[in-house]
Design an enzyme around this catalytic site. Structure first.
Site, mmCIF file in Angstrom:
data_model
loop_
_atom_site.group_PDB
_atom_site.id
_atom_site.type_symbol
_atom_site.label_atom_id
_atom_site.label_comp_id
_atom_site.label_asym_id
_atom_site.label_seq_id
_atom_site.Cartn_x
_atom_site.Cartn_y
_atom_site.Cartn_z
ATOM 1 N N HIS A 278 0.835 -1.200 0.000
ATOM 2 C CA HIS A 278 0.000 0.000 0.000
ATOM 3 C C HIS A 278 0.872 1.253 0.000
ATOM 4 O O HIS A 278 1.098 1.878 1.035
ATOM 5 C CB HIS A 278 -0.945 -0.005 1.208
ATOM 6 C CG HIS A 278 -2.038 -1.013 1.105
ATOM 7 N ND1 HIS A 278 -2.021 -2.205 1.790
ATOM 8 C CD2 HIS A 278 -3.182 -1.015 0.371
ATOM 9 C CE1 HIS A 278 -3.117 -2.904 1.506
ATOM 10 N NE2 HIS A 278 -3.833 -2.207 0.636
ATOM 11 N N HIS A 319 -7.111 6.814 -2.757
ATOM 12 C CA HIS A 319 -7.890 5.786 -2.055
ATOM 13 C C HIS A 319 -7.119 5.072 -0.946
ATOM 14 O O HIS A 319 -7.729 4.461 -0.063
ATOM 15 C CB HIS A 319 -8.440 4.755 -3.044
ATOM 16 C CG HIS A 319 -7.470 3.686 -3.435
ATOM 17 N ND1 HIS A 319 -6.451 3.893 -4.340
ATOM 18 C CD2 HIS A 319 -7.356 2.391 -3.040
ATOM 19 C CE1 HIS A 319 -5.759 2.774 -4.482
ATOM 20 N NE2 HIS A 319 -6.281 1.848 -3.701
#
Length: 633
Positions: A278, A319
């Site tokens: 991520h 996001h």
């Protein structure tokens, strides 16, 4: 399915009183669906199927209904499709049943369906009834008319980020080719890891600039690569930017090109580079993939306004901003500040949106980064809401619910006027979610890199959970997780069903994406076979060597020795887990591995036999090396 029918009883009772023939017709026509093998269906799907069978054109049950009764059943179906939160009702029953004994399947049920496997929970409780919301919040989006372009023809200012000018010309040429409009629109043509290297670790800045600032960004790259003579000619004949391909958000919402670049740079820098998965590379990959689905495959035809496209693409860029490298379950179990702030509800997704808008709004916000400041008030209000909805839809626990809803949409020609806008928007956020989980739909060499990164991040979370005395989350235990089995399950339960459903609306998915998914599925099936063969060969070597299999298995299961990478004399290695489907009764629950003081047992054994801990570690590593579970970092 039988429980699902109960939802229809009040309507059925009323219909039976006026149409006795329906009693016989439903038992023969619509009830046939209950006889089918429904293990691959969710409770939700079974309930919707019952409604569809009753309303099937030409059936005796359909003919026995009045027009009002048909409308009533159809509204009930639409209520189910519009329903809110994730539920076990949407998870395929075969996956739920397998999750009882299989850690990999448990991961998919919990991560993508919000299923919680509490120790005292009885699996019989999983049979949930279909619940239709009696009151649905009708969120009517006010019609938004995009600002027309200025009557004055827009002329490119040729602005490019300072990072662009810091690159050598050969690199600029390569990067301009990668970021060309035609290349960005194609599935699988962008190697995001190579692009990360070309941009000196600025993938989100450049991908975001190329897409969100198009066509100005495309024109700027072309102009800076022109020869002096060409540049002089271009300056004398400025190009009409309105004729170039791109989103033209810069003109439509009067966004400063500098502000757009500064905003993207800030969002990129808010991603933690130490996260294996991520991070800004993942964000740029999701943004480019969403762009392909919207523009390359014409998913943008479902957008009712350009504001929706802008919201989806900005949502893709932000996001996962500020992602801590651990999932929502970890946040909740540790009572983190984020979990307390967002009341355990889509914790990280809410955090990502909040962090983004705090960069530009409020006391600490920087107005120079505000790419929304020239929007009309009503446009900004709507845009902020749409971005929030889009990012919240990336909460993986919503996956099965979203898939069920899209799967049961009526065909486009049957969309009623008051449903069209909602259905269209739901498809757009489904495209973003698909982009977020598209790793296994990319070329194999790219997909494998993503696999190692995501499992590496999972294992780091598992290490931390172990350190804190928490239950280790599914697929987060580096000593039990099978690399191949995890990806095989991901494709079978998540990727293939998702892209098949979206392929109904974007035919290019079936032609260009599904073949790649099947190639990756074949690859991981072969890898799984190799893992099994390596394990069998290793066991045979143990027998031939006269080794004590019981002691070796105890050693391999030791959460002390293999809980984190170990430095050996030959180099540093990382542990890839055992195939959970072939160990401990087809994937024994993680909790069964906890609470055993194996360290004490091994200390006692080591002291009694005069062996040192390093020698025991080396035995375990040699066994894993033979099985292919250890690879140099």
């Amino acid at each position: 399915p039988k429980r699902a029918i109960i939802t229809l009883l009040p309507i059925r009772k009323q219909i039976d009183q006026s149409c006795p023939i329906l009693r016989a017709s439903t038992s023969s026509d619509s009830m046939d669906i209950l006889k089918e093998d429904s293990s691959s269906k969710s409770e939700f799907q079974s309930g919707v199927d019952v409604i569809d069978s009753i309303l099937e054109p030409g059936s005796t049950s359909n003919e026995a209904l009045t027009s009002e009764q048909k409308k009533g059943l159809y509204r009930l179906k639409m209520t189910l499709l519009k329903g809110g939160s994730a539920s076990k009702d949407h998870i395929p029953k075969s996956l739920l049943e397998a999750a009882e004994t299989n850690e990999t399947k448990l991961f998919f049920a919990s991560e993508y369906g919000g299923f919680s496997n509490q120790a005292k929970a009885r699996w019989a409780r999983i049979r949930c009834t279909i619940k239709a919301n009696s009151i649905i919040k009708k969120m009517k989006r006010f019609a938004s008319i995009d600002k027309p372009l200025s009557s004055k023809r827009a002329i490119s200012t040729s602005y490019a980020p300072p990072e662009w000018y810091n690159l050598d010309r050969p690199i600029q040429v390569q990067l301009a080719k990668q970021l060309s409009w035609d290349n960005l629109m194609q599935w699988g043509t962008v190697d995001i890891f190579e692009l990360d290297k070309l941009t000196n670790g600025n993938p989100l800045l450049f991908v975001g600039w190329a897409i969100l600032s198009s066509p100005y960004s495309q024109d700027a790259m072309q102009k800076t690569l022109q020869e002096e003579e060409e540049e002089e000619e271009a300056s004398n004949n400025p190009k009409d930017i309105t004729d170039m391909q791109g989103y033209h958000f810069i003109d439509k919402y009067k966004i400063s090109e500098v502000a757009m670049v500064d905003f993207l740079r800030t969002i990129q820098n808010k991603h933690f580079i130490e996260n294996p998965y991520h991070n800004a590379i993942h964000a740029s990959d999701v943004l480019q993939t969403a762009h392909v689905l919207l523009t390359g495959m014409n998913g943008k035809r479902f957008a009712t306004t350009d504001l929706e496209l802008f919201s989806i693409l900005v949502g893709a860029a932000i996001h996962d901003v500020g992602h801590p490298g651990t999932n929502n379950v970890f946040q909740i179990n540790t009572n983190s500040e984020k979990a307390l702030t967002y009341n355990d509800k889509s914790v990280l997704e809410n955090f990502h949106v909040s962090l983004t808008f705090r960069q530009i709004l409020g006391k600490e916000g920087n107005p120079e980064l505000n790419i929304f400041k020239s929007m009309r008030v009503e446009d900004f209000t709507k845009c902020k809401r749409l971005i929030t909805e889009a990012v919240l839809a990336t909460d993986m626990t919503q996956h099965f619910h979203q898939l069920d809803v899209v799967k049961n949409f009526p065909s486009e020609e049957k969309w009623e006027e008051d449903e069209t806008e909602r259905f269209r928007w739901y498809l757009l956020i489904s495209f973003l979610h698909a982009a977020d989980i598209s790793n296994c739909a990319k070329s194999n060499h790219i997909s494998v890199k993503w696999t190692d990164r995501v499992l590496g991040e999972f294992f780091l979370q598992g290490d931390e959970e172990k350190k804190l005395g928490l239950p280790i989350s599914p697929l987060c235990d580096r000593t039990t997780t099978s690399r191949a089995a995890s990806q095989k399950g991901f494709i079978d339960h998540i990727i293939r069903p998702s892209f098949e459903v979206l392929g109904r609306y974007l035919p290019e998915i079936m032609d260009n994406v599904m073949p790649i998914i099947e190639q990756n599925a074949a690859f991981w099936n072969k890898e799984l076979e190799n893992e099994k063969l390596a394990e069998a060969k290793d066991d045979e070597m143990d027998i031939n060597d006269g080794s004590d299999e019981k002691n070796n298995d105890s050693l391999l299961n030791s959460t002390n020795i293999l809980s984190k990478p170990v430095e050996e004399e030959e180099g540093e290695y990382k542990v890839e887990a055992e195939d959970s489907e072939n160990k401990n009764n087809d994937g024994k629950a993680v909790e069964d591995f906890l609470g055993r003081d194996e360290d004490a047992e091994m200390r006692t054994e080591s002291e009694s036999e005069g062996e040192s801990r390093p020698s025991l570690q080396r035995i375990g590593h040699e066994k894993l090396l033979r099985r292919g579970r250890l690879r140099p970092i």
